[in-house]
Scaffold this active site. Structure first.
Site, PDB file in Angstrom:
ATOM      1  N   LYS A 171     -27.628  69.150  69.141  1.00  0.00           N
ATOM      2  CA  LYS A 171     -28.336  68.465  68.919  1.00  0.00           C
ATOM      3  C   LYS A 171     -29.356  67.758  68.538  1.00  0.00           C
ATOM      4  O   LYS A 171     -30.211  67.541  68.296  1.00  0.00           O
ATOM      5  CB  LYS A 171     -27.409  68.026  67.863  1.00  0.00           C
ATOM      6  CG  LYS A 171     -27.918  66.763  66.953  1.00  0.00           C
ATOM      7  CD  LYS A 171     -28.307  68.325  65.534  1.00  0.00           C
ATOM      8  CE  LYS A 171     -28.725  67.165  64.245  1.00  0.00           C
ATOM      9  NZ  LYS A 171     -28.172  66.310  64.004  1.00  0.00           N
ATOM     10  N   LYS A 239     -33.197  57.341  66.290  1.00  0.00           N
ATOM     11  CA  LYS A 239     -32.808  57.393  66.812  1.00  0.00           C
ATOM     12  C   LYS A 239     -31.968  58.173  67.223  1.00  0.00           C
ATOM     13  O   LYS A 239     -31.379  58.473  68.588  1.00  0.00           O
ATOM     14  CB  LYS A 239     -31.459  56.510  65.410  1.00  0.00           C
ATOM     15  CG  LYS A 239     -29.572  56.541  66.370  1.00  0.00           C
ATOM     16  CD  LYS A 239     -29.123  57.346  66.186  1.00  0.00           C
ATOM     17  CE  LYS A 239     -28.470  57.917  64.815  1.00  0.00           C
ATOM     18  NZ  LYS A 239     -27.856  59.844  64.907  1.00  0.00           N
TER      19      LYS A 239
END
Length: 296
Positions: A171, A239
């Site tokens: 990811k 983030k």
């Protein structure tokens, strides 16, 4: 069918939970704010009062939360999933978190006889609603095989990546590619607008060639329509790149382009735009080029 607990009913989590219900799975749900819990309860889900209670009433627990500390608190904190879990429970964390933390949580789960998969997703709100998410999975292969039908209710491209943390590493790579591509599309369309060529026609032309991408298709259209309603928020992508940069430092991989886009996303957050869709990054390029990307 296995009873599934679902924790985290935000932009992504709520439609994912709905797709599980549509597939016939009994669902126990929990969220920090109660409105989405009550909404799904009205549609047939069972409401729970804590992550611990979700675990006590479930065979498989799915978490879809904003950041690493949230997942750590919900799983390993007081009144958390690990407290309520029994041997044989499977936890599927579909959040995007630090791969090192994912491995640590998997080890803590194993000490309790609980299997854990890290299974972050790509595809945004549209993919969550349509059940077409790309899901990249790390953890024990036996747990993956048992949970594959559950994952297939939420996603289309489901790939087993390897041991604990492998899904989160994948990811991180995904988020790098998406962020850099949004920046490239933004820069290209801003250039076209500044040079007096219709950005909508430029996008149409590029979609037929080697520059074509899902980002150009979806986010290029968002940019032209000035539709920055969040499908994936800037603050969350910021983030995610922080996680990628941390992983790079941990393994000794330099990520100069990631660092640059991370700074630009951070600038957007500082300006108060963190809740906008990440395609709103184009506004920085518009500012630098002193133009606006609109159809002509």
């Amino acid at each position: 069918m296995e009873r599934i607990g679902f924790i985290g009913l935000g932009v992504m989590g709520k439609p994912m939970a709905r797709n599980l219900m549509k597939a016939g799975y009994p669902l126990v749900v929990y969220n920090r704010s109660r409105a989405p819990v009550e909404e799904l309860a009205a549609e047939g889900a069972e409401a729970a009062g804590s992550p611990k209670e979700v675990a006590q009433r479930s065979d498989v627990v799915i978490t879809m939360l904003p950041d690493t500390p949230d997942v750590e608190q919900v799983l390993a904190g007081p009144n958390g999933v690990f407290e309520g879990g029994r041997p044989g429970l499977i936890v599927i964390d579909m959040s995007t978190i630090d791969p090192i933390a994912a491995r640590r949580l998997a080890a803590q789960a194993a000490e309790r006889g609980i299997a854990m998969l890290d299974a972050p997703v790509s595809g945004g709100e549209i993919g969550a609603i349509q059940g077409t998410l790309s899901i990249m999975v790390g953890g024990e292969v036996s747990a993956f095989e048992r949970c594959l039908p559950i994952l297939q209710a939420m996603g289309r491209n489901i790939v087993y990546m390897g041991g604990p943390g492998a899904g989160q590493v994948t990811k991180a790579a995904n988020q790098i590619v998406v962020a850099l591509t949004i920046a490239a599309v933004s820069e290209a369309l801003a250039l076209a607008a500044k040079a007096g060529v219709d950005p909508a026609r430029v996008r149409q032309a590029l979609l037929g060639g080697f520059a074509s991408s899902r980002v150009l298709e979806v986010h290029g259209q968002r940019i032209l329509e000035r539709n920055f309603r969040p499908g994936f928020r800037i603050r969350l992508h910021h983030k995610d790149l922080r996680i990628a940069l941390g992983l790079g430092r941990a393994v000794g991989a330099s990520l100069p382009l990631t660092a640059l886009i991370h700074e630009w996303l951070g600038a957007m957050v500082t300006r108060g735009h963190g809740e906008l869709d990440h395609s709103a990054l184009v506004t920085l390029f518009e500012e630098w080029a002193q133009t606006e990307v609109r159809p002509m």
